[in-house]
Write a protein that holds these residues in place. Structure first.
Motif, PDB file in Angstrom:
ATOM      1  N   SER A   1       0.792  -1.215   0.324  1.00  0.00           N
ATOM      2  CA  SER A   1       0.009  -0.439  -0.419  1.00  0.00           C
ATOM      3  C   SER A   1       0.969   0.954   0.051  1.00  0.00           C
ATOM      4  CB  SER A   1      -0.640  -0.201   0.949  1.00  0.00           C
ATOM      5  OG  SER A   1      -2.053   1.456   1.288  1.00  0.00           O
ATOM      6  N   MET A   2       0.756   2.505  -0.919  1.00  0.00           N
ATOM      7  CA  MET A   2       1.413   3.496  -1.286  1.00  0.00           C
ATOM      8  C   MET A   2       0.629   4.690  -0.965  1.00  0.00           C
ATOM      9  SD  MET A   2       4.164   1.958  -2.182  1.00  0.00           S
ATOM     10  CE  MET A   2       4.519   3.907  -2.910  1.00  0.00           C
ATOM     11  N   GLY A   3      -0.301   4.469   0.094  1.00  0.00           N
ATOM     12  CA  GLY A   3      -1.536   6.116   0.584  1.00  0.00           C
ATOM     13  C   GLY A   3      -2.206   6.456  -0.399  1.00  0.00           C
ATOM     14  N   ARG A   4      -2.463   6.709  -0.109  1.00  0.00           N
ATOM     15  CA  ARG A   4      -2.848   8.738  -1.052  1.00  0.00           C
ATOM     16  C   ARG A   4      -3.384   8.854  -2.599  1.00  0.00           C
ATOM     17  NH1 ARG A   4      -8.885  10.264   1.902  1.00  0.00           N
ATOM     18  NH2 ARG A   4      -7.604  12.476   1.622  1.00  0.00           N
ATOM     19  N   ASP A   5      -1.498   9.105  -1.801  1.00  0.00           N
ATOM     20  CA  ASP A   5      -1.131  10.707  -2.832  1.00  0.00           C
ATOM     21  C   ASP A   5      -0.123  10.579  -3.941  1.00  0.00           C
ATOM     22  OD1 ASP A   5      -1.238  12.284  -0.309  1.00  0.00           O
ATOM     23  OD2 ASP A   5       0.081  12.531   0.366  1.00  0.00           O
TER      24      ASP A   5
END
Ligand SMILES: Cc1cc2nc3c(=O)[nH]c(=O)nc-3n(C[C@H](O)[C@H](O)[C@H](O)COP(=O)(O)O)c2cc1C
Length: 183
Positions: free
Chosen positions: A5-9
Protein backbone atom coordinates in the motif's frame (compact mmCIF):
# COMPACT_ATOMS: atom_id res chain seq x y z
CA UNK A 1 1.39 -11.09 -6.60
CA UNK A 2 1.88 -9.30 -3.28
CA UNK A 3 1.40 -5.53 -3.50
CA UNK A 4 2.30 -2.87 -0.97
CA UNK A 5 0.00 0.00 0.00
CA UNK A 6 1.33 3.44 -1.02
CA UNK A 7 -1.32 5.64 0.63
CA UNK A 8 -3.40 8.21 -1.24
CA UNK A 9 -0.86 10.60 -2.71
CA UNK A 10 0.13 8.72 -5.85
CA UNK A 11 -1.46 10.11 -9.01
CA UNK A 12 0.56 7.97 -11.41
CA UNK A 13 -1.50 7.18 -14.47
CA UNK A 14 -0.07 5.74 -17.68
CA UNK A 15 -0.83 8.45 -20.20
CA UNK A 16 0.05 9.61 -23.70
CA UNK A 17 1.23 13.18 -24.06
CA UNK A 18 -0.10 15.93 -26.30
CA UNK A 19 0.85 19.50 -27.05
CA UNK A 20 -2.38 21.48 -27.01
CA UNK A 21 -2.52 24.23 -29.61
CA UNK A 22 -4.80 27.21 -29.03
CA UNK A 23 -5.17 30.78 -30.25
CA UNK A 24 -6.27 33.79 -28.24
CA UNK A 25 -8.72 36.38 -29.46
CA UNK A 26 -5.84 38.63 -30.57
CA UNK A 27 -4.65 35.83 -32.89
CA UNK A 28 -1.64 34.76 -30.78
CA UNK A 29 -0.86 31.02 -30.98
CA UNK A 30 0.02 29.06 -27.86
CA UNK A 31 1.13 25.48 -27.18
CA UNK A 32 1.34 23.66 -23.84
CA UNK A 33 2.03 20.01 -22.91
CA UNK A 34 -1.01 18.22 -21.47
CA UNK A 35 -1.17 14.57 -20.40
CA UNK A 36 -4.67 14.55 -18.87
CA UNK A 37 -6.29 13.48 -22.11
CA UNK A 38 -8.69 10.63 -22.73
CA UNK A 39 -11.72 9.65 -24.81
CA UNK A 40 -15.40 8.84 -24.32
CA UNK A 41 -18.39 8.19 -26.59
CA UNK A 42 -21.79 9.91 -26.39
CA UNK A 43 -23.64 7.23 -28.39
CA UNK A 44 -23.07 9.01 -31.69
CA UNK A 45 -19.43 9.96 -31.79
CA UNK A 46 -16.16 9.83 -29.91
CA UNK A 47 -15.39 12.85 -27.74
CA UNK A 48 -11.82 13.68 -26.69
CA UNK A 49 -11.62 14.58 -22.98
CA UNK A 50 -8.98 17.10 -21.84
CA UNK A 51 -8.49 18.33 -18.29
CA UNK A 52 -6.80 21.69 -17.62
CA UNK A 53 -5.75 22.88 -14.18
CA UNK A 54 -5.58 26.44 -12.89
CA UNK A 55 -5.67 29.64 -14.92
CA UNK A 56 -3.24 28.63 -17.64
CA UNK A 57 -3.38 30.42 -20.98
CA UNK A 58 -4.49 27.22 -22.72
CA UNK A 59 -7.61 27.05 -20.56
CA UNK A 60 -8.45 30.71 -21.14
CA UNK A 61 -8.03 30.29 -24.91
CA UNK A 62 -10.21 27.18 -24.98
CA UNK A 63 -12.89 28.95 -22.92
CA UNK A 64 -12.80 31.96 -25.27
CA UNK A 65 -12.73 30.21 -28.66
CA UNK A 66 -13.99 26.67 -28.03
CA UNK A 67 -11.27 25.45 -30.40
CA UNK A 68 -7.99 23.57 -29.96
CA UNK A 69 -5.62 21.10 -31.56
CA UNK A 70 -4.17 18.08 -29.73
CA UNK A 71 -0.77 17.20 -31.20
CA UNK A 72 0.56 13.79 -30.19
CA UNK A 73 4.07 14.11 -28.77
CA UNK A 74 6.59 11.75 -30.35
CA UNK A 75 9.98 11.22 -28.72
CA UNK A 76 11.64 13.75 -31.04
CA UNK A 77 9.33 16.48 -29.66
CA UNK A 78 10.47 16.17 -26.03
CA UNK A 79 12.80 19.21 -26.15
CA UNK A 80 9.76 21.25 -27.19
CA UNK A 81 7.68 19.78 -24.35
CA UNK A 82 10.25 20.69 -21.72
CA UNK A 83 10.46 24.21 -23.09
CA UNK A 84 6.71 24.84 -23.46
CA UNK A 85 5.81 23.26 -20.12
CA UNK A 86 7.99 25.62 -18.14
CA UNK A 87 6.57 28.91 -19.37
CA UNK A 88 3.03 30.24 -19.57
CA UNK A 89 1.43 32.11 -22.43
CA UNK A 90 -0.01 34.31 -19.69
CA UNK A 91 3.47 35.88 -19.47
CA UNK A 92 3.65 36.69 -23.19
CA UNK A 93 4.33 34.82 -26.43
CA UNK A 94 6.37 31.63 -26.00
CA UNK A 95 9.50 32.16 -28.08
CA UNK A 96 12.15 29.79 -29.43
CA UNK A 97 9.68 27.30 -30.92
CA UNK A 98 11.98 24.94 -32.83
CA UNK A 99 9.07 23.59 -34.85
CA UNK A 100 6.94 24.93 -37.67
CA UNK A 101 3.30 25.77 -37.04
CA UNK A 102 0.54 25.42 -39.65
CA UNK A 103 -3.18 26.02 -39.79
CA UNK A 104 -5.58 23.15 -39.12
CA UNK A 105 -7.12 21.66 -42.25
CA UNK A 106 -10.72 22.03 -41.02
CA UNK A 107 -10.61 24.33 -37.99
CA UNK A 108 -8.74 27.62 -37.43
CA UNK A 109 -6.34 26.11 -34.88
CA UNK A 110 -2.52 26.10 -34.78
CA UNK A 111 -0.98 22.71 -35.54
CA UNK A 112 2.60 21.50 -35.00
CA UNK A 113 4.29 20.43 -38.25
CA UNK A 114 6.36 17.72 -36.52
CA UNK A 115 3.52 15.95 -34.69
CA UNK A 116 2.63 12.62 -36.38
CA UNK A 117 -1.01 12.56 -35.22
CA UNK A 118 -3.19 15.64 -34.71
CA UNK A 119 -6.79 16.12 -33.60
CA UNK A 120 -8.64 19.31 -34.55
CA UNK A 121 -11.20 19.75 -31.76
CA UNK A 122 -14.26 21.84 -30.95
CA UNK A 123 -15.57 21.98 -27.39
CA UNK A 124 -18.97 20.34 -26.79
CA UNK A 125 -19.12 21.09 -23.07
CA UNK A 126 -17.09 21.21 -19.90
CA UNK A 127 -17.24 20.27 -16.21
CA UNK A 128 -15.47 22.21 -13.45
CA UNK A 129 -14.08 20.22 -10.51
CA UNK A 130 -12.36 22.55 -8.05
CA UNK A 131 -9.39 24.19 -9.80
CA UNK A 132 -9.65 22.04 -12.93
CA UNK A 133 -11.91 22.20 -15.96
CA UNK A 134 -12.48 19.13 -18.10
CA UNK A 135 -13.46 19.77 -21.71
CA UNK A 136 -15.37 17.25 -23.85
CA UNK A 137 -14.51 17.88 -27.48
CA UNK A 138 -15.93 16.97 -30.89
CA UNK A 139 -13.30 15.63 -33.29
CA UNK A 140 -13.62 17.76 -36.42
CA UNK A 141 -10.57 16.32 -38.20
CA UNK A 142 -7.57 14.05 -37.70
CA UNK A 143 -4.33 14.34 -39.66
CA UNK A 144 -1.66 11.63 -39.60
CA UNK A 145 1.90 11.38 -40.91
CA UNK A 146 1.42 9.88 -44.39
CA UNK A 147 4.17 7.33 -43.73
CA UNK A 148 2.07 5.66 -41.00
CA UNK A 149 -0.02 2.71 -42.18
CA UNK A 150 -3.63 3.51 -41.18
CA UNK A 151 -5.36 0.64 -43.03
CA UNK A 152 -6.14 -1.14 -39.74
CA UNK A 153 -5.46 0.00 -36.22
CA UNK A 154 -2.30 2.14 -36.22
CA UNK A 155 0.91 0.52 -35.06
CA UNK A 156 1.75 2.95 -32.29
CA UNK A 157 5.43 2.16 -32.51
CA UNK A 158 5.40 4.03 -35.86
CA UNK A 159 4.03 7.12 -34.10
CA UNK A 160 6.71 6.76 -31.39
CA UNK A 161 4.56 8.40 -28.65
CA UNK A 162 5.91 9.56 -25.32
CA UNK A 163 4.19 7.81 -22.41
CA UNK A 164 4.03 9.82 -19.21
CA UNK A 165 3.88 8.65 -15.61
CA UNK A 166 5.63 11.60 -13.99
CA UNK A 167 8.67 10.60 -16.09
CA UNK A 168 8.91 10.13 -19.84
CA UNK A 169 8.91 6.69 -21.45
CA UNK A 170 8.61 5.32 -24.98
CA UNK A 171 6.96 2.30 -26.61
CA UNK A 172 8.99 -0.43 -28.22
CA UNK A 173 6.71 -3.36 -29.08
CA UNK A 174 3.49 -3.96 -31.00
CA UNK A 175 1.93 -6.94 -29.20
CA UNK A 176 -1.06 -7.82 -31.40
CA UNK A 177 -4.77 -7.04 -31.65
CA UNK A 178 -7.96 -7.74 -29.67
CA UNK A 179 -8.52 -11.50 -29.53
CA UNK A 180 -4.92 -12.50 -30.17
CA UNK A 181 -4.54 -13.50 -26.53
CA UNK A 182 -7.72 -15.59 -26.16
CA UNK A 183 -6.78 -19.03 -24.82
C1 LIG B 1 5.04 16.78 -19.00
C2 LIG B 1 3.99 17.81 -18.64
C3 LIG B 1 2.65 17.43 -18.59
C4 LIG B 1 1.66 18.35 -18.22
N1 LIG B 1 0.35 17.96 -18.17
C5 LIG B 1 -0.60 18.85 -17.81
C6 LIG B 1 -1.98 18.46 -17.78
O1 LIG B 1 -2.35 17.34 -18.13
N2 LIG B 1 -2.90 19.38 -17.37
C7 LIG B 1 -2.54 20.64 -17.01
O2 LIG B 1 -3.44 21.43 -16.63
N3 LIG B 1 -1.25 21.06 -17.06
C8 LIG B 1 -0.28 20.19 -17.45
N4 LIG B 1 1.03 20.58 -17.52
C9 LIG B 1 1.38 21.96 -17.16
C10 LIG B 1 1.31 22.94 -18.32
O3 LIG B 1 1.87 22.45 -19.50
C11 LIG B 1 2.06 24.22 -17.90
O4 LIG B 1 1.38 24.78 -16.78
C12 LIG B 1 2.19 25.25 -19.00
O5 LIG B 1 3.11 26.23 -18.58
C13 LIG B 1 0.87 25.92 -19.33
O6 LIG B 1 1.11 26.85 -20.34
P1 LIG B 1 0.00 27.92 -20.75
O7 LIG B 1 -0.22 28.81 -19.55
O8 LIG B 1 0.65 28.67 -21.89
O9 LIG B 1 -1.22 27.18 -21.13
C14 LIG B 1 2.03 19.68 -17.90
C15 LIG B 1 3.38 20.05 -17.99
C16 LIG B 1 4.36 19.13 -18.35
C17 LIG B 1 5.81 19.55 -18.44
Amino acid sequence: MKRKSMGRDHSMCVQPMFLIGTRDQAGQNNFAPITWLSVTHDGQEYLIVISLYGDKKTRKNVQATGLLSANLVSVSLLPLVDRLGNVSGNDGEKTGMACGVSEGEVLPVPVLDESPFVYELEVAGSVVTGESETFFCHVRNVTVDERVDMTGEPDLTQLDPVIYSGDYHSLHRHLGTIGDFLQ
